[in-house]
Design a protein around this motif. Structure first.
Motif, PDB file in Angstrom:
ATOM      1  N   ALA A  85       9.534  -0.176  -8.261  1.00 28.93           N
ATOM      2  CA  ALA A  85       8.600  -0.870  -7.477  1.00 28.93           C
ATOM      3  C   ALA A  85       7.274  -0.046  -7.593  1.00 28.93           C
ATOM      4  O   ALA A  85       6.210  -0.477  -6.836  1.00 28.93           O
ATOM      5  N   ARG A  86       6.868   0.806  -8.497  1.00 27.65           N
ATOM      6  CA  ARG A  86       5.786   1.623  -8.745  1.00 27.65           C
ATOM      7  C   ARG A  86       5.249   2.420  -7.429  1.00 27.65           C
ATOM      8  O   ARG A  86       4.179   2.654  -7.568  1.00 27.65           O
ATOM      9  N   TYR A  87       6.388   2.778  -6.926  1.00 26.77           N
ATOM     10  CA  TYR A  87       5.839   3.941  -5.839  1.00 26.77           C
ATOM     11  C   TYR A  87       6.237   5.337  -6.785  1.00 26.77           C
ATOM     12  O   TYR A  87       7.126   5.435  -7.368  1.00 26.77           O
ATOM     13  N   VAL A  88       5.163   6.260  -6.557  1.00 28.65           N
ATOM     14  CA  VAL A  88       5.367   7.485  -6.978  1.00 28.65           C
ATOM     15  C   VAL A  88       6.466   8.222  -6.554  1.00 28.65           C
ATOM     16  O   VAL A  88       6.715   8.551  -5.023  1.00 28.65           O
ATOM     17  N   THR A  89       7.375   8.693  -7.307  1.00 28.87           N
ATOM     18  CA  THR A  89       8.556   9.259  -6.753  1.00 28.87           C
ATOM     19  C   THR A  89       8.591  10.881  -6.891  1.00 28.87           C
ATOM     20  O   THR A  89       9.059  11.864  -6.054  1.00 28.87           O
ATOM     21  N   GLU A  90       7.734  11.470  -8.029  1.00 22.43           N
ATOM     22  CA  GLU A  90       7.418  12.909  -8.163  1.00 22.43           C
ATOM     23  C   GLU A  90       5.867  13.071  -8.713  1.00 22.43           C
ATOM     24  O   GLU A  90       5.507  12.073  -9.402  1.00 22.43           O
ATOM     25  N   ILE A  91       5.449  14.123  -8.346  1.00 17.98           N
ATOM     26  CA  ILE A  91       3.936  14.305  -8.777  1.00 17.98           C
ATOM     27  C   ILE A  91       3.822  15.860  -8.807  1.00 17.98           C
ATOM     28  O   ILE A  91       4.136  16.667  -8.050  1.00 17.98           O
ATOM     29  N   GLN A  92       3.195  16.271  -9.832  1.00 15.14           N
ATOM     30  CA  GLN A  92       3.064  17.610 -10.056  1.00 15.14           C
ATOM     31  C   GLN A  92       1.381  17.862  -9.479  1.00 15.14           C
ATOM     32  O   GLN A  92       0.483  17.411  -9.921  1.00 15.14           O
ATOM     33  N   VAL A  93       1.284  18.913  -8.578  1.00 20.44           N
ATOM     34  CA  VAL A  93       0.241  19.358  -8.400  1.00 20.44           C
ATOM     35  C   VAL A  93       0.049  20.760  -8.511  1.00 20.44           C
ATOM     36  O   VAL A  93       0.475  21.712  -7.899  1.00 20.44           O
ATOM     37  N   GLY A  94      -0.710  21.174  -9.638  1.00 15.94           N
ATOM     38  CA  GLY A  94      -1.021  22.619 -10.115  1.00 15.94           C
ATOM     39  C   GLY A  94       0.413  22.722 -10.623  1.00 15.94           C
ATOM     40  O   GLY A  94       0.974  22.140 -11.565  1.00 15.94           O
ATOM     41  N   THR A  95       1.092  24.049 -10.311  1.00 16.14           N
ATOM     42  CA  THR A  95       2.301  24.377 -10.660  1.00 16.14           C
ATOM     43  C   THR A  95       3.512  23.841  -9.592  1.00 16.14           C
ATOM     44  O   THR A  95       4.701  24.052 -10.002  1.00 16.14           O
ATOM     45  N   LYS A  96       3.028  23.012  -8.564  1.00 17.18           N
ATOM     46  CA  LYS A  96       3.976  22.681  -7.571  1.00 17.18           C
ATOM     47  C   LYS A  96       4.292  21.280  -7.704  1.00 17.18           C
ATOM     48  O   LYS A  96       3.557  20.349  -8.018  1.00 17.18           O
ATOM     49  N   ARG A  97       5.517  21.168  -7.775  1.00 19.00           N
ATOM     50  CA  ARG A  97       5.999  19.504  -8.010  1.00 19.00           C
ATOM     51  C   ARG A  97       6.635  19.206  -6.488  1.00 19.00           C
ATOM     52  O   ARG A  97       7.308  19.905  -5.946  1.00 19.00           O
ATOM     53  N   MET A  98       6.388  17.961  -6.198  1.00 18.64           N
ATOM     54  CA  MET A  98       6.596  17.296  -5.165  1.00 18.64           C
ATOM     55  C   MET A  98       6.875  15.724  -5.124  1.00 18.64           C
ATOM     56  O   MET A  98       6.594  15.182  -5.914  1.00 18.64           O
ATOM     57  N   THR A  99       7.634  15.294  -4.001  1.00 16.25           N
ATOM     58  CA  THR A  99       7.703  14.021  -3.780  1.00 16.25           C
ATOM     59  C   THR A  99       6.461  13.169  -3.645  1.00 16.25           C
ATOM     60  O   THR A  99       5.517  13.726  -3.008  1.00 16.25           O
ATOM     61  N   GLY A 100       6.484  11.780  -3.994  1.00 11.93           N
ATOM     62  CA  GLY A 100       5.397  11.017  -3.694  1.00 11.93           C
ATOM     63  C   GLY A 100       5.258  10.908  -2.195  1.00 11.93           C
ATOM     64  O   GLY A 100       3.981  10.694  -1.857  1.00 11.93           O
ATOM     65  N   GLU A 101       6.146  10.845  -1.512  1.00 12.20           N
ATOM     66  CA  GLU A 101       6.213  10.657   0.035  1.00 12.20           C
ATOM     67  C   GLU A 101       5.576  11.711   0.719  1.00 12.20           C
ATOM     68  O   GLU A 101       4.795  11.811   1.599  1.00 12.20           O
ATOM     69  N   GLU A 102       5.748  13.056   0.043  1.00 14.88           N
ATOM     70  CA  GLU A 102       5.244  14.406   0.468  1.00 14.88           C
ATOM     71  C   GLU A 102       3.919  14.312   0.374  1.00 14.88           C
ATOM     72  O   GLU A 102       2.976  14.669   1.293  1.00 14.88           O
ATOM     73  N   PHE A 103       3.427  13.751  -0.870  1.00 12.27           N
ATOM     74  CA  PHE A 103       2.090  14.076  -1.395  1.00 12.27           C
ATOM     75  C   PHE A 103       1.260  12.843  -0.372  1.00 12.27           C
ATOM     76  O   PHE A 103       0.295  13.105   0.359  1.00 12.27           O
ATOM     77  N   ARG A 104       1.835  11.713  -0.022  1.00 15.82           N
ATOM     78  CA  ARG A 104       1.196  10.616   0.458  1.00 15.82           C
ATOM     79  C   ARG A 104       0.923  11.098   2.197  1.00 15.82           C
ATOM     80  O   ARG A 104      -0.230  10.698   2.561  1.00 15.82           O
ATOM     81  N   LYS A 105       2.072  11.605   2.559  1.00 20.47           N
ATOM     82  CA  LYS A 105       1.971  12.228   3.954  1.00 20.47           C
ATOM     83  C   LYS A 105       0.901  13.219   4.317  1.00 20.47           C
ATOM     84  O   LYS A 105       0.174  13.530   5.165  1.00 20.47           O
ATOM     85  N   SER A 106       0.657  14.125   3.314  1.00 17.56           N
ATOM     86  CA  SER A 106      -0.141  15.249   3.405  1.00 17.56           C
ATOM     87  C   SER A 106      -1.413  14.697   3.281  1.00 17.56           C
ATOM     88  O   SER A 106      -2.384  15.390   3.987  1.00 17.56           O
ATOM     89  N   LEU A 107      -1.752  13.808   2.532  1.00 22.38           N
ATOM     90  CA  LEU A 107      -3.146  13.309   2.645  1.00 22.38           C
ATOM     91  C   LEU A 107      -3.489  12.034   3.535  1.00 22.38           C
ATOM     92  O   LEU A 107      -4.244  11.243   3.430  1.00 22.38           O
ATOM     93  N   ASN A 108      -2.378  11.635   4.314  1.00 25.24           N
ATOM     94  CA  ASN A 108      -2.515  10.427   5.139  1.00 25.24           C
ATOM     95  C   ASN A 108      -2.828   9.012   4.396  1.00 25.24           C
ATOM     96  O   ASN A 108      -3.585   8.255   4.852  1.00 25.24           O
ATOM     97  N   LEU A 109      -2.113   8.944   3.214  1.00 20.23           N
ATOM     98  CA  LEU A 109      -2.112   7.784   2.701  1.00 20.23           C
ATOM     99  C   LEU A 109      -1.379   6.671   3.136  1.00 20.23           C
ATOM    100  O   LEU A 109      -0.103   7.076   3.775  1.00 20.23           O
ATOM    101  N   ALA A 110      -1.593   5.428   2.829  1.00 25.63           N
ATOM    102  CA  ALA A 110      -1.026   4.286   3.335  1.00 25.63           C
ATOM    103  C   ALA A 110       0.611   4.097   2.819  1.00 25.63           C
ATOM    104  O   ALA A 110       1.465   3.704   3.718  1.00 25.63           O
ATOM    105  N   SER A 111       0.815   4.629   1.656  1.00 25.72           N
ATOM    106  CA  SER A 111       2.001   4.742   1.018  1.00 25.72           C
ATOM    107  C   SER A 111       2.090   5.680  -0.128  1.00 25.72           C
ATOM    108  O   SER A 111       0.985   6.063  -0.630  1.00 25.72           O
ATOM    109  N   ALA A 112       3.371   5.514  -0.732  1.00 31.61           N
ATOM    110  CA  ALA A 112       3.514   6.528  -2.008  1.00 31.61           C
ATOM    111  C   ALA A 112       2.998   5.682  -3.233  1.00 31.61           C
ATOM    112  O   ALA A 112       3.489   6.082  -4.217  1.00 31.61           O
TER     113      ALA A 112
END
Length: 296
Positions: free
Chosen positions: A210-237
């Motif tokens: 469905a084109r939602y981000v499931t994993e994203i690399q931030v520097g050397t840290k890998r996190m889920t799309g949901e973790e990333f979107r909640k950290s930045l207060n985004l509407a969705s992943a």
């Protein structure tokens, strides 16, 4: 003897008078909260939950579908010994008169869907996931979670969501501010993210269908799309990050996690004439709508 009867009748009338006044002064149809022990009734708790989950300006059939979701959540929670607490703020926020009016509306939806719950297998309650707006298609839990118990959260088309005012959102960040936000996300793993290299330090690893981000690399840290979107207060992943005019732009589609029923999509289907049972079967095609006898 006759005088005694009159005397005792008068005593009884005096004792019962406040109760009789209370009963007959109540407006017709007003919901009277609280049981004999003074505690809030289960039906009112369910009403409160529905009122918190969906706008009562929605189509009635969409609200009824949400009522079944809420009932499933309540009974599933009770099965796990989890109790839903009364929301006193709701009554204070709406005021007594408005609160009573809205409660009565939802009570009608509870009655019309009485006992209906969402189950799978031998009657196990489902995790009745729902969200506000999908990205055009709901998500398939099987692509992300290994739990076979969530296989019923399958992807279905929800094209009506494309017309939602919340379907598309654009976020702008100054590069320096964005670099600082990413640095905070990786504070436990210093990565040297700076204003100059911020885009190089950010990379989407995987998407779901469905084109939602499931994993994203931030520097050397890998996190889920949901973790990333909640950290930045985004509407969705379901998001895309780019650099534009010297700033960082993030475009999101949908509102919420994207699993299960889309409330905007359900409202669109209801407006087109679909009933609450059909709506639930559309968004949860592998799920049963069971009847809990003796349940509210």
């Amino acid at each position: 003897m006759e005088k005694c009867k009159i005397f005792f009748s008068a005593i009884i009338l005096i004792v019962l008078l406040p109760v009789l006044i209370t009963i007959f002064m109540q407006p017709e149809g007003t919901f009277l909260p609280g049981g004999q022990n003074g505690e809030i009734q289960e039906e009112e708790l369910l009403c409160q939950l529905v009122m918190q989950q969906i706008s009562l300006d929605s189509e009635p059939e969409a609200i009824k579908a949400q009522t079944v979701i809420a009932r499933t959540m309540v009974l599933s929670g009770q099965e796990r010994k989890e109790d839903i607490k009364e929301n006193g703020e709701l009554k204070r926020h709406l005021g007594e008169e408005k609160y009573a009016y809205e409660i009565n509306r939802v009570l009608d939806y509870i009655e019309e869907t009485k006992g209906a719950v969402l189950t799978v297998g031998k009657g196990e309650y489902i995790d009745a996931a729902y969200h506000a707006v999908s990205a055009g298609t709901t998500r398939n839990a099987k692509e992300i979670y290994e739990k076979e118990s969530l296989d019923y959260l399958t992807a279905v088309s929800s094209k009506g969501d494309l017309l939602s005012p919340d379907y598309l959102r654009v976020y702008w960040f100054e590069k320096k501010d964005f670099a600082n936000k990413l640095a905070n996300l990786t504070a436990d793993e210093p990565t040297g993210i700076t204003e100059e290299n911020v885009m190089q330090q950010l990379q989407v690893v995987t998407y779901d269908s469905a084109r939602y981000v499931t994993e994203i690399q931030v520097g050397t840290k890998r996190m889920t799309g949901e973790e990333f979107r909640k950290s930045l207060n985004l509407a969705s992943a379901c998001f895309a990050v780019s650099e534009c005019d010297g700033k960082i732009r993030i475009v999101t589609k949908g509102l919420g996690h994207g699993f299960g029923l889309s409330q905007y999509g359900a409202n669109t289907l209801a407006a087109e004439g679909m009933g609450w049972r059909e709506i639930l079967k559309y968004y949860y095609p592998q799920v049963n709508i069971s009847e809990e006898t003796g349940s509210y």
